[in-house]
Design an enzyme around this catalytic site. Sequence first.
Site, PDB file in Angstrom:
ATOM      1  N   LYS A  22     -78.489 -37.894 -19.139  1.00 17.55           N
ATOM      2  CA  LYS A  22     -78.466 -38.305 -20.556  1.00 17.55           C
ATOM      3  C   LYS A  22     -77.075 -38.144 -21.141  1.00 17.55           C
ATOM      4  O   LYS A  22     -76.536 -39.048 -21.766  1.00 17.55           O
ATOM      5  CB  LYS A  22     -79.467 -37.452 -21.352  1.00 17.55           C
ATOM      6  CG  LYS A  22     -79.277 -37.494 -22.859  1.00 17.55           C
ATOM      7  CD  LYS A  22     -80.365 -36.770 -23.586  1.00 17.55           C
ATOM      8  CE  LYS A  22     -79.997 -35.437 -24.194  1.00 17.55           C
ATOM      9  NZ  LYS A  22     -78.901 -35.416 -25.150  1.00 17.55           N
ATOM     10  N   ASN A  23     -76.496 -36.968 -20.935  1.00 15.83           N
ATOM     11  CA  ASN A  23     -75.227 -36.678 -21.603  1.00 15.83           C
ATOM     12  C   ASN A  23     -74.040 -37.397 -20.970  1.00 15.83           C
ATOM     13  O   ASN A  23     -72.942 -37.388 -21.528  1.00 15.83           O
ATOM     14  CB  ASN A  23     -74.975 -35.165 -21.650  1.00 15.83           C
ATOM     15  CG  ASN A  23     -75.910 -34.472 -22.633  1.00 15.83           C
ATOM     16  OD1 ASN A  23     -76.668 -35.147 -23.352  1.00 15.83           O
ATOM     17  ND2 ASN A  23     -75.863 -33.147 -22.671  1.00 15.83           N
ATOM     18  N   CYS A 116     -80.923 -32.728 -32.596  1.00 13.10           N
ATOM     19  CA  CYS A 116     -81.770 -31.542 -32.470  1.00 13.10           C
ATOM     20  C   CYS A 116     -81.550 -30.602 -33.647  1.00 13.10           C
ATOM     21  O   CYS A 116     -80.444 -30.499 -34.171  1.00 13.10           O
ATOM     22  CB  CYS A 116     -81.411 -30.788 -31.194  1.00 13.10           C
ATOM     23  SG  CYS A 116     -82.037 -31.550 -29.727  1.00 13.10           S
ATOM     24  N   ARG A 121     -74.064 -27.685 -36.320  1.00  8.25           N
ATOM     25  CA  ARG A 121     -73.487 -28.812 -35.588  1.00  8.25           C
ATOM     26  C   ARG A 121     -72.538 -29.671 -36.434  1.00  8.25           C
ATOM     27  O   ARG A 121     -72.769 -30.868 -36.650  1.00  8.25           O
ATOM     28  CB  ARG A 121     -74.593 -29.670 -34.978  1.00  8.25           C
ATOM     29  CG  ARG A 121     -75.572 -28.863 -34.169  1.00  8.25           C
ATOM     30  CD  ARG A 121     -76.419 -29.704 -33.265  1.00  8.25           C
ATOM     31  NE  ARG A 121     -75.756 -29.937 -31.997  1.00  8.25           N
ATOM     32  CZ  ARG A 121     -76.359 -30.433 -30.927  1.00  8.25           C
ATOM     33  NH1 ARG A 121     -77.608 -30.760 -30.960  1.00  8.25           N
ATOM     34  NH2 ARG A 121     -75.700 -30.607 -29.819  1.00  8.25           N
ATOM     35  N   ASP A 305     -78.013 -25.716 -22.839  1.00  3.63           N
ATOM     36  CA  ASP A 305     -79.180 -26.591 -22.704  1.00  3.63           C
ATOM     37  C   ASP A 305     -80.227 -26.035 -21.735  1.00  3.63           C
ATOM     38  O   ASP A 305     -81.339 -26.563 -21.661  1.00  3.63           O
ATOM     39  CB  ASP A 305     -78.751 -27.996 -22.237  1.00  3.63           C
ATOM     40  CG  ASP A 305     -78.064 -28.777 -23.350  1.00  3.63           C
ATOM     41  OD1 ASP A 305     -78.135 -28.347 -24.512  1.00  3.63           O
ATOM     42  OD2 ASP A 305     -77.457 -29.824 -23.040  1.00  3.63           O
ATOM     43  N   ARG A 397     -86.853 -37.640 -25.616  1.00  6.41           N
ATOM     44  CA  ARG A 397     -85.446 -37.952 -25.918  1.00  6.41           C
ATOM     45  C   ARG A 397     -84.563 -37.751 -24.698  1.00  6.41           C
ATOM     46  O   ARG A 397     -83.551 -38.419 -24.534  1.00  6.41           O
ATOM     47  CB  ARG A 397     -84.933 -37.027 -27.037  1.00  6.41           C
ATOM     48  CG  ARG A 397     -85.396 -37.388 -28.424  1.00  6.41           C
ATOM     49  CD  ARG A 397     -84.682 -36.535 -29.455  1.00  6.41           C
ATOM     50  NE  ARG A 397     -83.247 -36.533 -29.175  1.00  6.41           N
ATOM     51  CZ  ARG A 397     -82.396 -35.590 -29.542  1.00  6.41           C
ATOM     52  NH1 ARG A 397     -82.820 -34.561 -30.235  1.00  6.41           N
ATOM     53  NH2 ARG A 397     -81.130 -35.680 -29.234  1.00  6.41           N
TER      54      ARG A 397
HETATM   55  C1  UD1 Z   1     -73.041 -31.612 -26.222  1.00  4.10           C
HETATM   56  C2  UD1 Z   1     -74.325 -32.023 -25.536  1.00  4.10           C
HETATM   57  C3  UD1 Z   1     -75.396 -30.985 -25.761  1.00  4.10           C
HETATM   58  C4  UD1 Z   1     -74.907 -29.616 -25.338  1.00  4.10           C
HETATM   59  C5  UD1 Z   1     -73.561 -29.295 -25.981  1.00  4.10           C
HETATM   60  C6  UD1 Z   1     -72.935 -27.998 -25.462  1.00  4.10           C
HETATM   61  C7  UD1 Z   1     -74.302 -34.449 -25.529  1.00  4.10           C
HETATM   62  C8  UD1 Z   1     -74.900 -35.701 -26.049  1.00  4.10           C
HETATM   63  N1  UD1 Z   1     -74.764 -33.298 -26.061  1.00  4.10           N
HETATM   64  O1  UD1 Z   1     -73.314 -31.532 -27.623  1.00  4.10           O
HETATM   65  O2  UD1 Z   1     -76.552 -31.359 -25.007  1.00  4.10           O
HETATM   66  O3  UD1 Z   1     -75.838 -28.641 -25.744  1.00  4.10           O
HETATM   67  O4  UD1 Z   1     -72.625 -30.358 -25.720  1.00  4.10           O
HETATM   68  O5  UD1 Z   1     -72.761 -28.077 -24.103  1.00  4.10           O
HETATM   69  O6  UD1 Z   1     -73.473 -34.460 -24.634  1.00  4.10           O
HETATM   70  N2  UD1 Z   1     -68.594 -27.672 -33.153  1.00  4.10           N
HETATM   71  C9  UD1 Z   1     -67.883 -27.508 -34.327  1.00  4.10           C
HETATM   72  N3  UD1 Z   1     -67.175 -28.583 -34.790  1.00  4.10           N
HETATM   73  C10 UD1 Z   1     -67.147 -29.787 -34.156  1.00  4.10           C
HETATM   74  C11 UD1 Z   1     -67.875 -29.928 -32.963  1.00  4.10           C
HETATM   75  C12 UD1 Z   1     -68.591 -28.857 -32.476  1.00  4.10           C
HETATM   76  O7  UD1 Z   1     -67.892 -26.443 -34.940  1.00  4.10           O
HETATM   77  O8  UD1 Z   1     -66.483 -30.713 -34.649  1.00  4.10           O
HETATM   78  C13 UD1 Z   1     -69.354 -26.522 -32.611  1.00  4.10           C
HETATM   79  C14 UD1 Z   1     -70.845 -26.790 -32.538  1.00  4.10           C
HETATM   80  O9  UD1 Z   1     -71.481 -26.498 -33.756  1.00  4.10           O
HETATM   81  C15 UD1 Z   1     -71.264 -25.873 -31.413  1.00  4.10           C
HETATM   82  C16 UD1 Z   1     -70.064 -25.903 -30.460  1.00  4.10           C
HETATM   83  O10 UD1 Z   1     -68.970 -26.356 -31.258  1.00  4.10           O
HETATM   84  O11 UD1 Z   1     -71.415 -24.570 -31.894  1.00  4.10           O
HETATM   85  C17 UD1 Z   1     -70.220 -26.790 -29.241  1.00  4.10           C
HETATM   86  O12 UD1 Z   1     -70.577 -28.086 -29.648  1.00  4.10           O
HETATM   87  P1  UD1 Z   1     -70.211 -29.376 -28.798  1.00  4.10           P
HETATM   88  O13 UD1 Z   1     -69.588 -28.969 -27.513  1.00  4.10           O
HETATM   89  O14 UD1 Z   1     -69.454 -30.303 -29.680  1.00  4.10           O
HETATM   90  O15 UD1 Z   1     -71.640 -29.978 -28.499  1.00  4.10           O
HETATM   91  P2  UD1 Z   1     -72.115 -31.476 -28.662  1.00  4.10           P
HETATM   92  O16 UD1 Z   1     -71.049 -32.410 -28.225  1.00  4.10           O
HETATM   93  O17 UD1 Z   1     -72.728 -31.657 -29.993  1.00  4.10           O
END
Ligand code: UD1
Length: 417
Positions: A22-23, A116, A121, A305, A397
């Site tokens: 998925k990711n 989710c 986030r 995850d 999903r």
């Molecule tokens: C992706 C994955 C998700 C996985 C996560 C962590 C996809 C579609 N989803 O989510 O399944 O659980 O990586 O491995 O690939 N953060 C900020 N600011 C930002 C972005 C992130 O503070 O601009 C924080 C988030 O709140 C979180 C952490 O950084 O605490 C990691 O988030 P991130 O690595 O961005 O996860 P996703 O890309 O949302």
Amino acid sequence: MDRIRIEGGRALCGSVYIQGSKNAALPVMAAAVLHRGVTVLKNCPRITDVCDMERILQRLGAKSSWEGHTLTLDCRNIEGTCVPMEYGSRMRSSVILMGSLLGRMGEVTVPYPGGCTIGRRPVDLHLKAFGQMGVHVEERQGMLYASGSKIRPAEYLFPFRSVGATENAILAAAAGDGETVLKNCAIEPEIVHLCRFMDKMGIQIKGKGTDCLIIKGGTELKDTVFDIPPDRIAAGTYLFAGAITRGQVILADAPEEELDSILQVYKKMGGQYYWNSGKLVTDSRHVQYPVSYVETASYPGFPTDMQSVLMSVLTTVKGDSVIREQIFEERFKIVSLLNRMGARILVDGRDALIHGTETLKGQHVFAEELRGGAALVLAGLAAKGVTVIDNPHFIRRGYENFCENLAALGGNITVDK
Ligand code: UD1
């Protein structure tokens, strides 16, 4: 309303084929937007997040078709710049279209991301990286509006690692006229897969698999056929479904190089395994040991995850285990439901203290998000009596034919419509 019904207590045995990731699929679909041509994705998982992303692309002007697990995306006529509100609010990954639509159209409007219900986030890092590339971003009534007719090649150091922000910055940089250097990038395998796909399209990316990526934008792109690699989280989930039922499950086409941290924890619990030409052969009959401490971390650490499904397994081994959640602060939402099923879990800030009991009992519970939903299914497979799980759409999903696959492994599980 459909619901999952499980009568627990059967050890899972047999072989399960691991779906495409998925990711990996979602950002690759977003990258396809950069090219005014055709992209063919093989082994694409038929899950609702992928279907939602497909529908968004259609609304932007793309044509698409499926043949088995091959998804063809014809992006020649994309003219739209606005991701419809209804998709953004249920799928956080729609924010990944910002980078590629900016690159292609010079402007984009996306709903402030949902997905989710696991923590705040935010997307500040995505926006900061765009800012460095000369993109102007505003928030207007729950929508993010970004414009930058010319993406400026830039150098950007992420203050911390984010998977989505790294992907979005790579996608935008691909349209810049020159080299962009991104430092402190996330190094999750899905980012490597995205880079490999973009390379194939004609975008040069140096440093794949490291935290420093150099993207040479502005090159001519070509039609591409790409295999979506197997899903490491789905593989881990079926592994732990075997573990919680003390079964013997074979994972066909599992991503061998990406499962280290998960297999280390599996081994600590008493699980045994070996690899046999791309198949992971597992034996969980001796799973019985608690894990004194495990923390979630970015790759190559133990994935957030997998945290919920691990928690379900640990409720069934005698003794005390501790899981520290370091990525998403609200990812302990299933604790109260597992406790309702007879688990003994205490949450203390970022730590979950699990006192294994060996006796989960069936209950009526409800999924609230994807991975927590899968964890409830695993708990149901191990519990005495009948477990009913409402809201299985959350599970769809990310997992293709989850209940059907578990039933084929011998689980007494059905979806009641
Ligand atoms: C992706 C994955 C998700 C996985 C996560 C962590 C996809 C579609 N989803 O989510 O399944 O659980 O990586 O491995 O690939 N953060 C900020 N600011 C930002 C972005 C992130 O503070 O601009 C924080 C988030 O709140 C979180 C952490 O950084 O605490 C990691 O988030 P991130 O690595 O961005 O996860 P996703 O890309 O949302």
